[in-house]
Design a protein around this motif. Sequence first.
Motif, PDB file in Angstrom:
ATOM      1  N   THR A 126      -5.798   9.968   1.234  1.00  0.00           N
ATOM      2  CA  THR A 126      -6.149   8.271   1.054  1.00  0.00           C
ATOM      3  C   THR A 126      -4.754   7.613   0.174  1.00  0.00           C
ATOM      4  OG1 THR A 126      -8.659   9.613   0.237  1.00  0.00           O
ATOM      5  CG2 THR A 126      -7.566   7.103  -0.347  1.00  0.00           C
ATOM      6  N   HIS A 127      -5.329   6.624   0.912  1.00  0.00           N
ATOM      7  CA  HIS A 127      -3.570   5.862   0.713  1.00  0.00           C
ATOM      8  C   HIS A 127      -4.036   4.607  -0.886  1.00  0.00           C
ATOM      9  CE1 HIS A 127      -6.978   3.218   2.180  1.00  0.00           C
ATOM     10  NE2 HIS A 127      -6.362   1.656   2.004  1.00  0.00           N
ATOM     11  N   ASP A 128      -3.227   4.528  -1.336  1.00  0.00           N
ATOM     12  CA  ASP A 128      -3.461   3.447  -2.622  1.00  0.00           C
ATOM     13  C   ASP A 128      -3.075   1.623  -2.472  1.00  0.00           C
ATOM     14  OD1 ASP A 128      -4.044   6.151  -3.830  1.00  0.00           O
ATOM     15  OD2 ASP A 128      -2.045   6.847  -4.050  1.00  0.00           O
ATOM     16  N   THR A 172      -5.264  -1.804  -1.692  1.00  0.00           N
ATOM     17  CA  THR A 172      -5.310  -2.702  -0.960  1.00  0.00           C
ATOM     18  C   THR A 172      -4.541  -3.846  -0.607  1.00  0.00           C
ATOM     19  OG1 THR A 172      -8.064  -3.002   0.218  1.00  0.00           O
ATOM     20  CG2 THR A 172      -7.643  -3.307  -2.438  1.00  0.00           C
ATOM     21  N   ASP A 231      -6.963  -2.859   5.588  1.00  0.00           N
ATOM     22  CA  ASP A 231      -6.422  -1.764   5.620  1.00  0.00           C
ATOM     23  C   ASP A 231      -6.172  -0.516   6.480  1.00  0.00           C
ATOM     24  OD1 ASP A 231      -6.201  -3.084   3.309  1.00  0.00           O
ATOM     25  OD2 ASP A 231      -7.869  -1.774   2.144  1.00  0.00           O
ATOM     26  N   ARG A 232      -7.648  -0.508   6.939  1.00  0.00           N
ATOM     27  CA  ARG A 232      -7.906   1.053   8.190  1.00  0.00           C
ATOM     28  C   ARG A 232      -6.630   0.623   9.047  1.00  0.00           C
ATOM     29  NH1 ARG A 232     -13.259   0.772   7.673  1.00  0.00           N
ATOM     30  NH2 ARG A 232     -13.303  -1.070   9.646  1.00  0.00           N
ATOM     31  N   GLU A 254     -11.270  -4.660   3.956  1.00  0.00           N
ATOM     32  CA  GLU A 254     -10.782  -3.190   4.257  1.00  0.00           C
ATOM     33  C   GLU A 254     -10.506  -2.983   6.190  1.00  0.00           C
ATOM     34  OE1 GLU A 254     -14.072   1.272   4.971  1.00  0.00           O
ATOM     35  OE2 GLU A 254     -15.167  -0.960   4.149  1.00  0.00           O
ATOM     36  N   LEU A 299       0.648  -1.399   0.186  1.00  0.00           N
ATOM     37  CA  LEU A 299       0.118  -0.081   0.333  1.00  0.00           C
ATOM     38  C   LEU A 299       0.976   1.133   0.695  1.00  0.00           C
ATOM     39  CD1 LEU A 299      -2.629  -1.073   2.423  1.00  0.00           C
ATOM     40  CD2 LEU A 299      -2.469  -1.275   0.267  1.00  0.00           C
TER      41      LEU A 299
END
Length: 387
Positions: free
Chosen positions: A148-150, A152, A159-160, A156, A141
Amino acid sequence: MLNITDTLHDWCHEGRPFALATVIDVRGSAPLPVGTALAVDADGNAVGGVSGGCVEAAVYELARQVLADRAAPARVAFGYSDSDALAVGLTCGGEIGVLVQRVEPGDQPHLAAALDAVIAGRPSAVAHVVDGPGEVVGRMLHIPAEGTHDGTLGVESEDRAVVAHARALLRAGRTASIEVGGGGGEAEDADDGSCPRKLTVLVHVHASRPRMLIFGAVDFAAALSQAGSFLGYRVTVCDARPVFATPARFPHADEVVTDWPHRYLAATETDARTAICVLTHDAKFDVPLLSLALTLPVGYVGAMGSRRTHERRVDLLREAGVSQDQLARLRSPIGLDIGALTPEETAISITSEIIAHTNRGTGRPLSHSTGPIHVPAQPLPGLVTAT
């Protein structure tokens, strides 16, 4: 990985596949830190390194094999064996773990975006999965300091969790490994309380340069600004006297400021990596400046002067209301005892103390100590260093 940003940036934008070998674990003494990488393209061109020379040939061959065979990412460990002096291993006595993977730039466009940000000097992190289920190992990532991150990881909540920890590492300016999910404490970081897979993620950090604030436009400041710049600090020299605080006298400083030191410090940005060096020798500058500096969550505060000057300055600081706990943070007289006499030697003495303090070193000669030379960095609160 970010040790070879320029080449990886070019290869990604050319769409050139390459094998990436990354140091993902270090135990004991090892030549290079976690996050350092070697890359090899299909023509056999190589850039970077993982061991300073000890095991480069073996890693290079494995990288070429993974690239040619389009194989899954491979983990390999290297150490030192007394029983076979000719075996491939680390002569320093430590151990390293290396992840070797094939990278298809078209499949990871967010890697190119991350490298673009690093080239442009923008603080960014690359979160790199180095252990976990096979389908996610090697995935990356791009996490800018803001926005915003790029990319995944496919879940989700994961990711968070990774983004939150990566931004904490960005603020600290540290590359480190974290663990998320799998029933560990990190699962609670997700809004829905669920990070289903246990992942080890290496966060490669490109942070803004730490600051070195030098107060006192003296000859020692000129030498210290050069040494600080060499070490990667963004150096500011500040003095209330405009005749001395001139850019011509401090060509290695990023900025030269004419202002009262305590007033400038109150208005400028600092963080946990900031080093404050007070070289003024003048109570009317030192006392209000240090009274403020010792209340700030900065990394280092040092003040120049003889032992008699130090004792008098401490008395004045106590009178000004500085607590004993705050005074305990003051490095004075500034620097390590290396017999420094010249401004240049004194700059080495000061920067050596800053390095030792930052990295929790002892400052003792290595020849007079035992145990590992390289001590692993302490994890940040809420982070787990992979072992």
